[in-house]
Scaffold this active site. Structure first.
Site, PDB file in Angstrom:
ATOM      1  N   ASP A   1      21.164 -25.651  32.197  1.00 20.03           N
ATOM      2  CA  ASP A   1      21.406 -25.027  33.500  1.00 20.03           C
ATOM      3  C   ASP A   1      20.146 -24.362  34.030  1.00 20.03           C
ATOM      4  O   ASP A   1      19.489 -23.590  33.315  1.00 20.03           O
ATOM      5  CB  ASP A   1      22.509 -23.972  33.381  1.00 20.03           C
TER       6      ASP A   1
ATOM      7  N   HIS B   1      24.572 -26.030  40.238  1.00 20.14           N
ATOM      8  CA  HIS B   1      26.011 -25.754  40.191  1.00 20.14           C
ATOM      9  C   HIS B   1      26.371 -24.389  39.611  1.00 20.14           C
ATOM     10  O   HIS B   1      27.567 -24.077  39.495  1.00 20.14           O
ATOM     11  CB  HIS B   1      26.730 -26.869  39.415  1.00 20.14           C
TER      12      HIS B   1
ATOM     13  N   ASP C   1      28.768 -31.368  34.944  1.00 21.47           N
ATOM     14  CA  ASP C   1      29.244 -29.986  34.854  1.00 21.47           C
ATOM     15  C   ASP C   1      29.599 -29.390  36.201  1.00 21.47           C
ATOM     16  O   ASP C   1      29.827 -28.189  36.305  1.00 21.47           O
ATOM     17  CB  ASP C   1      28.175 -29.110  34.164  1.00 21.47           C
TER      18      ASP C   1
ATOM     19  N   HIS D   1      22.350 -30.269  28.053  1.00 24.81           N
ATOM     20  CA  HIS D   1      22.683 -29.788  29.396  1.00 24.81           C
ATOM     21  C   HIS D   1      22.016 -28.434  29.615  1.00 24.81           C
ATOM     22  O   HIS D   1      22.402 -27.434  29.011  1.00 24.81           O
ATOM     23  CB  HIS D   1      24.195 -29.668  29.554  1.00 24.81           C
TER      24      HIS D   1
END
Length: 978
Positions: free
Chosen positions: A49, A415, A171, A47
């Site tokens: 970001d 996000h 997420d 994951h």
């Protein structure tokens, strides 16, 4: 390995690959499963970001790892090399922003290797947008655009094998119904996520409803999406993180006293057993990965290989567990083939709480100025894309500038970007990127306008500080200034325009030389007092403009004797003995309480209602960028507000001063049935060492019975009931206020049988109705608590050494509650979201002439929105039409786009999925059966487009260009041009 050695190694692999059978991607590449066993789909993923604790570039390059260990380029290098070691290994890639950055610097040999892995389904794209977007604060237009950018890159790079089939929103801090609808319209088969209210999750685990069919639209039938909740989280199985960032035990299988195979396998099977007990089928999905993991992927894969080996070896002695490398799409494929039926979901997953004292409702408002700047970025993106098409800007430089803004806006949907949940240094970097991208795209707009008007040398400058009534172009005077207005909407629009000017006399004329009524209004003194504002201009010139696509208005300084407009009258109500002051025009009447200085009542649209506005604050020790945790009840400002009234024939304003850090202008325009409330808040004081949640509320006597409505990403309205949830009982014992806040992207409303009160906003915010007849908006936040959500610093925004000052607008509409009256709200939403963009030039004595002939969208039905008009490739134009009314407001409409097709130089047209990257005729989605139907499918079923896709060429009859839209429907087309 040396560079030459690496190339030799890749070349050998390519030869080996060439000898293999034809590669198969998609569902055909999925591993075999076993019917009589619990099939464990092990999903390796990282994951990553697109900005959070470090900036986008820092996270990609592995810079400043003392802040956070993250280096995406090394992750991709390492994963690819490890996938080549074993054909059974798999990996999913989610964020296209990072992958594209990596791909663009790879050698041709490496690109061929990766393409082979993609074509075999071993390196699989999931999600596939430019970033994993937030679902609370985003507008649907931004989401669609960033999926278009990401999926277009994947399609152009890998073809159909690069197209994701499953959403991976693992997420995001809650989930919107509109996001599910967007996935469905793009042809996705399902989605998975891992954040859900703890009470909701407990209920679903008990009821075996962790996976469901989400009915994603109230207006459009058949729009549904299979959606699943992960058992634990998106990170590794507890105790089984094999990444170099973790400290869990590896699997030790040698001849050693440390051998732990039995214990490790026992523990994992025990976990798998727990997981399998809360899902319907004999398939479970176990993600293996986490934030920025797999930088040394051989460690991960070596231990997962062992885990798979030793678990499966137990099958010989009767074990019923079968484990293998898989992907979310392969897991979903197994669920589809299970022929099960599933529970339904109709509402959304807001607000999210991970425990009873932590409702993630603060991020609905966090970093309010950045949330507004994101709107400005989207505004310029739509303007520049449309103008590029209309002026046929096809140079490489123009393409680069526009693509950069597309990509930056894709990053901003992330996000941890639009949410305001990033570190301050990252927020600053987002602002830098947006500013640079907006400036670059505005140069495109300038070049387009030079071609579309009779001003080939016009400046056509943009002013990005109009929110504080400042424009560099007019600071020395507005004499002989040309204001060119661009209207991104389909239909001609009439709006009021405000230009920062000196206190002088002006005459405004349109393109036909006709004088346009105007007024000069003072800028509030609180704005003039901003330390960083240049006070060359202390007034604003106001006039009403009507624009189809492009129109110019000339401003000329004149002597007072030449002025034909009315002067502004200043009124100090407390100098009179009256108890109230009436401020009204032909369509709106406001009553102000002279003693309290507050709004007292509103009358418009034939409806009158007592509406009192107030400001207040919730104090907090422990609120953070994510969560809103109030320590106690709201503290309302009880003092009387100072106010002054300015009355003109075009605009009437009430300038309110609440205290040293709160002021507001209440504004009504002639002929406009809404009230504009322009608030300014900050610096929020922190002398008491406490954080503050700053709100404004509007209290009426409307009997709403605890029911109110908020929009879903700017589209359909969601019914909310105070203290209630659709599928579970929420524990509101600790946070009864924050647990009732919802995301408001465009509007919040309440009503009874006769009256309806609506607030629209200019950026995403948190909103609630905590009392009958009352609406409350969270508009600014400042906190000192170092949050526990991972960002590692307090949300304490400062500017020029002081707390951040934010300025923004709310719009109030009072109307009857008759069905269909909300149509005006929908149209207002569009005008507020995409108003005229102002470009400034010096007239230089040039006589204004109308712009060159442009495609006319005015003939489209009034409820049709031109959602997108942009170049898709050098000889292709992407265009989207949206029916923006819901089923209670509008009906099915049909229209013909042949004239638009011809005016854009069309040769052929084809209809695509919502993202523009797949022919709609190719869309084939998994169909899942609902439990409420009472039956299970006897064989796997699929769904295709609900209408015949439009496809035509220039020589075809006009009848083949007919388009039908149902309420809320969006249809997407690619026009091939000459």
């Amino acid at each position: 390995m040396t560079y030459l050695g690496r190339i030799l190694f890749l070349s050998i692999l390519l030869v080996l690959f060439a000898k293999q059978s034809e590669a198969v991607c998609g569902y055909e590449s999925c591993p075999e499963t076993k019917a009589n066993m619990v099939n464990i789909h092990l999903v390796p993923h990282s994951h990553n970001d697109v900005g959070w604790l470090k900036t986008v570039d820092q996270s990609y390059y592995g810079y400043k790892n003392k802040i956070h260990h993250a280096g995406v380029q090394y992750i991709l290098d390492s994963v690819v090399s490890q996938l080549l070691q074993d054909p059974k290994r798999r990996f999913i890639q989610v964020e296209t922003a990072f992958f594209a950055k990596w791909w663009n610097v790879q050698s041709e040999s490496m690109k061929k290797v990766v393409t082979k892995l993609v074509n075999e389904g071993r390196f699989e794209f999931t999600g596939g947008a430019w970033s994993m977007n937030d679902e609370a604060n985003v507008n649907y237009q931004g989401v669609i655009d960033q999926f278009t950018v990401g999926l277009k890159f994947l399609n152009e790079t890998f073809g159909s094998c690069g197209r994701p089939r499953v959403g991976w929103q693992i997420d995001t801090f809650g989930h919107s119904r509109e996001q599910a609808a967007i996935f469905a319209h793009m042809g996705y088969d399902g989605q998975f996520f891992s954040r859900m209210d703890h009470n909701d999750k407990d209920t679903r685990m008990n009821d075996l409803t962790m996976e469901m069919i989400w009915d994603a639209s109230e207006s459009m039938s058949g729009v549904s999406l299979f959606s699943g909740m992960l058992y634990n989280f998106y990170s590794d199985t507890p105790g089984f993180c094999f990444d170099i960032l973790c400290t869990d035990q590896p699997i030790i299988d040698g001849d050693s006293e440390e051998n732990n195979v039995k214990q490790r396998v026992d523990d994992f099977i025990s976990y798998a057993k727990n997981v399998s007990e809360v899902y319907i089928t004999n398939h479970i999905m176990v993600p293996m990965g986490g934030d920025f993991q797999y930088e040394d992927a051989k460690v991960n894969y070596k231990n997962m290989d062992k885990l798979i080996k030793y678990i499966n070896e137990r099958q010989a002695s009767g074990s019923k567990y079968n484990i293998f490398y898989s992907t979310p799409s392969c897991y979903l494929n197994s669920l589809h083939q299970s022929l099960e039926s599933w529970p339904n979901k109709t509402q959304d997953f807001f607000p999210y709480a991970h425990e009873k004292n932590s409702f993630w409702t603060g991020f609905f408002t966090s970093r309010p100025t950045q949330k507004r700047f994101e709107r400005d970025g989207n505004h310029m993106l739509q303007v520049a894309k449309q103008l590029s098409v209309l002026a046929n800007l096809t140079s490489e430089e123009h393409k680069i500038d526009l693509d950069y803004l597309r990509q930056v806006m894709g990053v901003m949907q992330h996000h941890d970007a639009i949410t305001g949940t990033e570190k301050q240094a990252v927020s600053d970097d987002y602002d830098r990127m947006m500013y640079e991208a907006i400036v670059g795209a505005s140069n495109n707009a300038r070049d387009a306008l030079r071609l579309l008007t009779n001003m080939p040398y016009g400046e056509f400058e943009s002013c990005l500080r109009l929110n504080i009534s400042e424009c560099a172009f007019t600071k020395d005077g507005a004499d002989n200034v040309l204001v060119t207005l661009y209207n991104p909407l389909a239909h001609s629009s009439t709006q009021y325009v405000r230009i920062p000017v000196k206190e002088e006399n002006y005459q405004v004329t349109d393109e036909k030389g006709r004088t346009v009524p105007s007024e000069v209004v003072p800028v509030p003194w609180q704005v003039l007092a901003l330390e960083y504002r240049s006070n060359d201009t202390q007034h604003e010139l106001v006039f009403k403009a009507t624009v189809n696509k492009v129109s110019s208005y000339s401003i000329k300084k004149v002597e007072s004797s030449e002025v034909k407009h009315s002067s502004i009258k200043k009124i100090n109500p407390r100098e009179d003995n009256n108890s109230e002051t009436v401020v009204e025009n032909s369509v709106v009447k406001l009553v102000m309480d002279n003693h309290t200085g507050r709004l007292k009542s509103v009358e418009m649209n034939g409806v009158s209602e007592k509406i009192v506005q107030n400001f207040g604050v919730y104090k907090s020790h422990t609120s953070c960028a994510y969560t809103f945790r109030q320590d106690g009840d709201i503290e309302l400002f009880e003092n009387d507000f100072e106010f002054t009234v300015y009355e003109g024939s075009l605009v009437k304003e009430v300038h309110q001063h609440v205290n040293d850090w709160i002021s507001q202008v209440i504004r009504i325009y002639e002929g406009v049935s809404r009230v504009e409330l322009e608030w300014m808040v900050g610096p929020i004081p922190i002398d008491d060492k406490l954080g503050s949640e700053f709100v404004t509320n509007f209290k009426s006597e409307i009997s709403s019975n605890g029911v109110f409505y908020t929009d879903s990403n700017g589209r359909e309205l969601m019914k909310r009931v105070k203290d209630k949830r659709e599928d579970f009982v929420s524990d509101l014992s600790r946070q009864p206020v924050s647990g009732n806040f919802y995301p408001v992207t465009s509007r919040i409303a309440l009503q009874d049988d006769t009256k309806r009160l609506v607030l629209l906003n200019d950026r995403s915010q948190g909103g609630a109705s905590l009392e009958d007849g009352a609406l409350e908006m969270l508009i600014h936040r400042r906190h000192l608590f170092n949050d526990g959500g991972g960002v590692g610093e307090a949300l304490n925004e400062t500017q020029y050494g002081k707390g951040l000052i934010a300025r923004g607008k709310l719009y109030l509409i009072l109307d009857s509650a008759t069905d269909g009256d909300t149509v005006t709200e929908r149209k207002t939403e569009k005008e507020l979201f995409l108003p005229f963009w102002k470009f400034f030039s010096k007239t230089g004595g040039v006589e204004i002439t109308p712009s060159k002939s442009l495609p006319d969208f005015n003939d489209l039905p009034q409820s049709v929105h031109l959602l997108t008009l942009e170049f898709f490739s050098e000889q292709e134009i992407l265009i989207r039409f949206e029916h923006f009314l819901d089923k209670s407001e509008g009906r099915v409409i049909s229209f013909n786009i042949r004239d638009i097709f011809d005016s854009l130089g069309g040769l052929a047209i084809r209809e695509t999925t919502l993202d523009g990257n797949m022919p709609l005729s190719d869309m084939k989605r998994f169909k899942f059966h609902a439990q409420e139907s009472g039956t299970k499918p006897s064989s796997v079923e699929y769904s295709t487009a609900q209408h015949k896709p439009l496809e035509a060429v220039k020589s075809d009859e006009a009848s083949l260009f007919a388009v039908t839209l149902y309420p809320m429907q969006i249809r997407t087309f690619i026009i091939k041009t000459e």
